[in-house]
Motif scaffolding. Sequence first.
Motif, PDB file in Angstrom:
ATOM      1  N   PHE A  83       9.551  39.952 -66.745  1.00  0.00           N
ATOM      2  CA  PHE A  83      10.094  40.453 -65.485  1.00  0.00           C
ATOM      3  C   PHE A  83       9.024  41.266 -64.765  1.00  0.00           C
ATOM      4  CE2 PHE A  83      13.532  40.088 -68.483  1.00  0.00           C
ATOM      5  CZ  PHE A  83      14.585  39.549 -67.758  1.00  0.00           C
ATOM      6  N   ALA A  84       9.015  41.209 -63.444  1.00  0.00           N
ATOM      7  CA  ALA A  84       8.210  42.119 -62.630  1.00  0.00           C
ATOM      8  C   ALA A  84       9.110  43.284 -62.261  1.00  0.00           C
ATOM      9  CB  ALA A  84       7.715  41.405 -61.373  1.00  0.00           C
ATOM     10  N   ASP A  85       8.587  44.488 -62.407  1.00  0.00           N
ATOM     11  CA  ASP A  85       9.377  45.674 -62.075  1.00  0.00           C
ATOM     12  C   ASP A  85       9.142  46.009 -60.604  1.00  0.00           C
ATOM     13  OD1 ASP A  85      11.062  47.806 -62.332  1.00  0.00           O
ATOM     14  OD2 ASP A  85       9.554  49.121 -63.223  1.00  0.00           O
ATOM     15  N   ARG A  86      10.038  45.571 -59.762  1.00  0.00           N
ATOM     16  CA  ARG A  86       9.922  45.793 -58.317  1.00  0.00           C
ATOM     17  C   ARG A  86      10.708  47.041 -57.927  1.00  0.00           C
ATOM     18  NH1 ARG A  86       9.079  40.275 -56.656  1.00  0.00           N
ATOM     19  NH2 ARG A  86       7.133  39.758 -57.688  1.00  0.00           N
ATOM     20  N   ASP A  87      10.503  47.507 -56.705  1.00  0.00           N
ATOM     21  CA  ASP A  87      11.183  48.713 -56.218  1.00  0.00           C
ATOM     22  C   ASP A  87      12.705  48.565 -56.242  1.00  0.00           C
ATOM     23  OD1 ASP A  87       8.751  49.934 -55.810  1.00  0.00           O
ATOM     24  OD2 ASP A  87       8.646  49.353 -53.695  1.00  0.00           O
ATOM     25  N   ASP A  88      13.186  47.336 -55.994  1.00  0.00           N
ATOM     26  CA  ASP A  88      14.638  47.116 -55.965  1.00  0.00           C
ATOM     27  C   ASP A  88      15.180  46.592 -57.301  1.00  0.00           C
ATOM     28  OD1 ASP A  88      13.230  44.783 -55.562  1.00  0.00           O
ATOM     29  OD2 ASP A  88      14.681  43.931 -54.165  1.00  0.00           O
ATOM     30  N   GLY A  89      14.386  46.688 -58.375  1.00  0.00           N
ATOM     31  CA  GLY A  89      14.839  46.295 -59.707  1.00  0.00           C
ATOM     32  C   GLY A  89      13.998  45.176 -60.287  1.00  0.00           C
ATOM     33  N   PRO A  90      14.180  44.885 -61.585  1.00  0.00           N
ATOM     34  CA  PRO A  90      13.393  43.846 -62.240  1.00  0.00           C
ATOM     35  C   PRO A  90      13.740  42.442 -61.727  1.00  0.00           C
ATOM     36  CG  PRO A  90      14.941  44.856 -63.771  1.00  0.00           C
ATOM     37  CD  PRO A  90      15.080  45.570 -62.489  1.00  0.00           C
ATOM     38  N   VAL A  91      12.688  41.595 -61.636  1.00  0.00           N
ATOM     39  CA  VAL A  91      12.841  40.218 -61.178  1.00  0.00           C
ATOM     40  C   VAL A  91      12.226  39.304 -62.232  1.00  0.00           C
ATOM     41  CG1 VAL A  91      12.176  38.556 -59.390  1.00  0.00           C
ATOM     42  CG2 VAL A  91      12.709  40.915 -58.762  1.00  0.00           C
ATOM     43  N   LEU A  92      12.985  38.310 -62.686  1.00  0.00           N
ATOM     44  CA  LEU A  92      12.475  37.350 -63.659  1.00  0.00           C
ATOM     45  C   LEU A  92      11.383  36.505 -63.006  1.00  0.00           C
ATOM     46  CD1 LEU A  92      12.836  36.086 -66.516  1.00  0.00           C
ATOM     47  CD2 LEU A  92      14.409  34.469 -65.449  1.00  0.00           C
ATOM     48  N   ILE A  93      10.161  36.528 -63.595  1.00  0.00           N
ATOM     49  CA  ILE A  93       9.075  35.730 -63.029  1.00  0.00           C
ATOM     50  C   ILE A  93       8.578  34.650 -63.989  1.00  0.00           C
ATOM     51  CG2 ILE A  93       8.321  37.471 -61.376  1.00  0.00           C
ATOM     52  CD1 ILE A  93       6.058  38.210 -63.346  1.00  0.00           C
ATOM     53  N   HIS A  94       9.014  34.709 -65.246  1.00  0.00           N
ATOM     54  CA  HIS A  94       8.601  33.686 -66.219  1.00  0.00           C
ATOM     55  C   HIS A  94       9.633  33.623 -67.340  1.00  0.00           C
ATOM     56  CE1 HIS A  94       6.011  31.390 -68.952  1.00  0.00           C
ATOM     57  NE2 HIS A  94       6.388  32.238 -69.880  1.00  0.00           N
ATOM     58  N   GLN A  95       9.967  32.392 -67.754  1.00  0.00           N
ATOM     59  CA  GLN A  95      10.847  32.221 -68.909  1.00  0.00           C
ATOM     60  C   GLN A  95      10.396  31.010 -69.703  1.00  0.00           C
ATOM     61  OE1 GLN A  95      14.971  30.703 -68.538  1.00  0.00           O
ATOM     62  NE2 GLN A  95      15.576  32.547 -69.648  1.00  0.00           N
ATOM     63  N   GLY A  96      10.232  31.208 -70.994  1.00  0.00           N
ATOM     64  CA  GLY A  96       9.950  30.109 -71.917  1.00  0.00           C
ATOM     65  C   GLY A  96      11.154  29.964 -72.831  1.00  0.00           C
ATOM     66  N   ARG A  97      11.551  28.713 -73.093  1.00  0.00           N
ATOM     67  CA  ARG A  97      12.706  28.449 -73.968  1.00  0.00           C
ATOM     68  C   ARG A  97      12.289  27.528 -75.082  1.00  0.00           C
ATOM     69  NH1 ARG A  97      18.458  28.821 -71.410  1.00  0.00           N
ATOM     70  NH2 ARG A  97      19.346  28.886 -73.467  1.00  0.00           N
ATOM     71  N   TYR A  98      12.669  27.896 -76.303  1.00  0.00           N
ATOM     72  CA  TYR A  98      12.264  27.138 -77.483  1.00  0.00           C
ATOM     73  C   TYR A  98      13.462  26.999 -78.414  1.00  0.00           C
ATOM     74  CZ  TYR A  98       7.884  28.695 -75.548  1.00  0.00           C
ATOM     75  OH  TYR A  98       6.864  28.963 -74.685  1.00  0.00           O
ATOM     76  N   THR A  99      13.533  25.881 -79.114  1.00  0.00           N
ATOM     77  CA  THR A  99      14.609  25.653 -80.071  1.00  0.00           C
ATOM     78  C   THR A  99      14.029  25.563 -81.473  1.00  0.00           C
ATOM     79  OG1 THR A  99      15.872  24.436 -78.439  1.00  0.00           O
ATOM     80  CG2 THR A  99      16.501  24.105 -80.730  1.00  0.00           C
TER      81      THR A  99
END
Length: 137
Positions: A83-99
């Motif tokens: 997440f990027a910590d922006r002034d208006d709250g955290p924003v998801l900028i990357h997600q990896g998914r693994y099984t």
Amino acid sequence: MPKPEHTRLAALAAAALLLPLGAGATDRVRCHVDYGGETRTIEATPVASALSVAPVEIGSFFRFRIVLQRTRGLPDDVRIETFADRDDGPVLIHQGRYTAPQRQGSRRGGGFTGHHAVYEPVRDGELQYWCEWKPSR
């Protein structure tokens, strides 16, 4: 009043229902996170709900979260989120998914995820990470 043997059977049945969630409770995912020249190791163990996992603060711009979710009847699901910590709250900028990384094996030098670089475009930050599976012993 219930008979003592019924009470014991009910307790054993309740414990058996919890066994799939706790059976591999020492299995874990270990991520090596590099930001600003500092490498940190962050570990996660299985949880029943992703909502119970809070992101870890990395520097002043990033939040990093590992969710190792174990659901009855399904293989382990691993989500790596930045997440990027922006002034208006955290924003998801990357997600990896693994099984089921325990069955996938690892890439040489990059664990089961490989090496990732995540960029935060507003403040021009870069976070790098790779993760490995650490089975219970």
